[in-house]
Design a protein around this motif. Structure first.
Motif, PDB file in Angstrom:
ATOM      1  N   HIS A   1       1.139  -1.871  -0.238  1.00 57.18           N
ATOM      2  CA  HIS A   1      -0.064   0.453  -0.100  1.00 57.18           C
ATOM      3  C   HIS A   1       1.063   1.280   0.447  1.00 57.18           C
ATOM      4  O   HIS A   1       0.640   2.128   0.015  1.00 57.18           O
ATOM      5  CB  HIS A   1      -0.445  -0.167   1.248  1.00 57.18           C
ATOM      6  N   SER A   2       2.132   1.121  -0.326  1.00 55.67           N
ATOM      7  CA  SER A   2       2.774   2.258  -0.520  1.00 55.67           C
ATOM      8  C   SER A   2       3.601   2.814  -1.837  1.00 55.67           C
ATOM      9  O   SER A   2       3.379   1.880  -2.548  1.00 55.67           O
ATOM     10  CB  SER A   2       4.499   1.887  -0.218  1.00 55.67           C
ATOM     11  N   GLN A   3       3.095   4.143  -2.577  1.00 57.28           N
ATOM     12  CA  GLN A   3       3.617   5.112  -2.921  1.00 57.28           C
ATOM     13  C   GLN A   3       5.148   5.348  -3.224  1.00 57.28           C
ATOM     14  O   GLN A   3       5.214   5.371  -4.384  1.00 57.28           O
ATOM     15  CB  GLN A   3       2.666   6.749  -2.834  1.00 57.28           C
ATOM     16  N   ILE A   4       5.753   4.653  -2.477  1.00 57.88           N
ATOM     17  CA  ILE A   4       7.012   5.289  -2.334  1.00 57.88           C
ATOM     18  C   ILE A   4       7.585   3.885  -3.689  1.00 57.88           C
ATOM     19  O   ILE A   4       7.107   2.736  -3.439  1.00 57.88           O
ATOM     20  CB  ILE A   4       8.314   4.847  -1.070  1.00 57.88           C
ATOM     21  N   ARG A   5       8.488   4.190  -4.432  1.00 57.94           N
ATOM     22  CA  ARG A   5       9.368   2.525  -5.151  1.00 57.94           C
ATOM     23  C   ARG A   5      10.465   3.525  -5.716  1.00 57.94           C
ATOM     24  O   ARG A   5      10.919   4.845  -5.388  1.00 57.94           O
ATOM     25  CB  ARG A   5       8.876   3.200  -6.948  1.00 57.94           C
ATOM     26  N   CYS A   6      11.268   2.114  -5.580  1.00 56.65           N
ATOM     27  CA  CYS A   6      13.226   2.021  -5.861  1.00 56.65           C
ATOM     28  C   CYS A   6      13.522   2.054  -6.917  1.00 56.65           C
ATOM     29  O   CYS A   6      12.432   0.950  -7.660  1.00 56.65           O
ATOM     30  CB  CYS A   6      13.597   1.460  -3.976  1.00 56.65           C
TER      31      CYS A   6
ATOM     32  N   ASP B   1       5.592   9.865  -6.170  1.00 62.77           N
ATOM     33  CA  ASP B   1       4.810  10.560  -6.891  1.00 62.77           C
ATOM     34  C   ASP B   1       4.313   9.942  -8.178  1.00 62.77           C
ATOM     35  O   ASP B   1       3.729  10.362  -8.531  1.00 62.77           O
ATOM     36  CB  ASP B   1       5.085  12.268  -6.539  1.00 62.77           C
ATOM     37  N   HIS B   2       4.730   8.693  -7.906  1.00 60.03           N
ATOM     38  CA  HIS B   2       5.118   8.137  -9.281  1.00 60.03           C
ATOM     39  C   HIS B   2       5.393   8.085 -10.768  1.00 60.03           C
ATOM     40  O   HIS B   2       4.772   8.701 -11.469  1.00 60.03           O
ATOM     41  CB  HIS B   2       3.080   7.503  -9.610  1.00 60.03           C
ATOM     42  N   SER B   3       5.700   9.672 -10.769  1.00 56.98           N
ATOM     43  CA  SER B   3       6.673  10.292 -12.091  1.00 56.98           C
ATOM     44  C   SER B   3       6.852   9.767 -12.992  1.00 56.98           C
ATOM     45  O   SER B   3       7.141   9.938 -13.918  1.00 56.98           O
ATOM     46  CB  SER B   3       7.088  11.663 -11.832  1.00 56.98           C
ATOM     47  N   LEU B   4       8.135   8.770 -12.605  1.00 54.79           N
ATOM     48  CA  LEU B   4       8.523   7.634 -12.999  1.00 54.79           C
ATOM     49  C   LEU B   4       8.088   6.382 -13.972  1.00 54.79           C
ATOM     50  O   LEU B   4       7.802   5.859 -14.556  1.00 54.79           O
ATOM     51  CB  LEU B   4      10.188   7.135 -12.247  1.00 54.79           C
ATOM     52  N   SER B   5       7.006   5.572 -12.274  1.00 57.45           N
ATOM     53  CA  SER B   5       6.102   4.865 -12.599  1.00 57.45           C
ATOM     54  C   SER B   5       5.275   4.820 -13.881  1.00 57.45           C
ATOM     55  O   SER B   5       4.664   4.184 -14.947  1.00 57.45           O
ATOM     56  CB  SER B   5       5.799   4.410 -11.251  1.00 57.45           C
TER      57      SER B   5
END
Length: 278
Positions: free
Chosen positions: A249-254, A271-275
């Motif tokens: 449930h996390s918005q954080i992506r590595c 913020d999903h700018s890359l995802s």
């Protein structure tokens, strides 16, 4: 900021000098971090009298003669130099303050915390120190990770520095973490907790589990075009970039790449700018 060295954590608990030498790399790392971030470490002037084994003080160790394994000679000399500097160089808090019996009481008086040598009574915990008829919480840090948590809490380091120092030697590597990513410094407390939990879990799980665990949703980064590829014009353009999330449930992506057993984090987003591009 100032911290105190807890001399009571040297209470003859080590089996022999070699056992004591085993803990010095962590202490050396901690002292280096304090120096780099200009955190003053105050000590008691009689630290050299504290026992490392049942019958050996630090001073005894410094003066000890005898045969040393040639392979360890340089390392032993280095430890002795560092110990000499630790016990002999100021600042000494008891030169100015005579109200406290030990560094724990002095830390309570100064409303600060301590770093300790490995000892079950002081191992990465909050102590309740008696002071002026009451008790004052004093944090005792032994491991580097616990010390970094403390420095982050006091804002002596930022989250970028914390990540660089915390995850440099295990499965997670931060050698190339982008210092220019505003999203890293913008991470909020709950987001930092998600990130740390995920990275700690990542460190301990085998790759076979990571690749199929829905907690991470580990997958390749595949933007629809070069124009949308964040890494295409970087030195990592030839790497197989992948991404994972820091919890279901996390918005954080590595984002980063795998090399053998290691994962090199290049960017962290919130913020999903890359995802959204891949």
């Amino acid at each position: 900021m100032e911290l105190l060295l807890n001399e009571k954590s040297l209470a003859g608990q080590f089996e022999d000098q070699d056992d004591f030498y085993q803990v010095l790399p962590d202490m050396s790392r901690n002292l280096k971090i304090l120096r780099q971030h200009r955190v003053y470490l105050l000590k008691h002037s009689s630290l050299y009298t504290r026992k490392i084994t049942r019958d050996m003080t630090i001073l005894d160790l410094q003066n000890r003669k005898g045969k040393v394994d040639p392979l360890q000679r340089d390392e032993v000399k280095r430890w002795k130099r560092e110990l000499s500097s630790l016990v002999m160089d100021p600042p000494f808090w008891d030169v100015e303050s005579t109200d406290s019996e030990d560094s724990l009481q002095e830390a309570a008086r100064r409303k600060t915390d301590v770093i300790s040598f490995p000892h079950s009574d002081y191992q990465d915990k909050t102590l309740q120190i008696s002071y002026k008829g009451g008790t004052v919480p004093v944090i005792s840090a032994v491991t580097t990770r616990y010390l970094l948590d403390l420095l982050l809490q006091y804002r002596e380091i930022n989250i970028y520095e914390y990540l660089k120092l915390s995850y440099g030697e295990g499965k997670i590597r931060t050698d190339y973490l982008d210092a220019g990513m505003e999203s890293v410094l913008a991470l909020q407390k709950a987001e930092i907790e998600d990130l740390r939990e995920a990275l700690d879990r990542f460190e301990t799980e085998p790759w076979t589990e990571i690749l199929k665990d829905n907690f991470y949703c580990y997958k390749s980064y595949k933007p629809s075009s070069n124009k949308k590829n964040y890494f295409i014009y970087t030195e990592f353009a030839d790497k197989q970039i992948a991404k994972f999330r820091c919890g279901k449930h996390s918005q954080i992506r590595c984002f980063g790449y795998r090399e053998k057993e290691y994962f090199y984090i290049l960017s962290i987003e919130r913020d999903h700018s890359l995802s959204d591009t891949g």
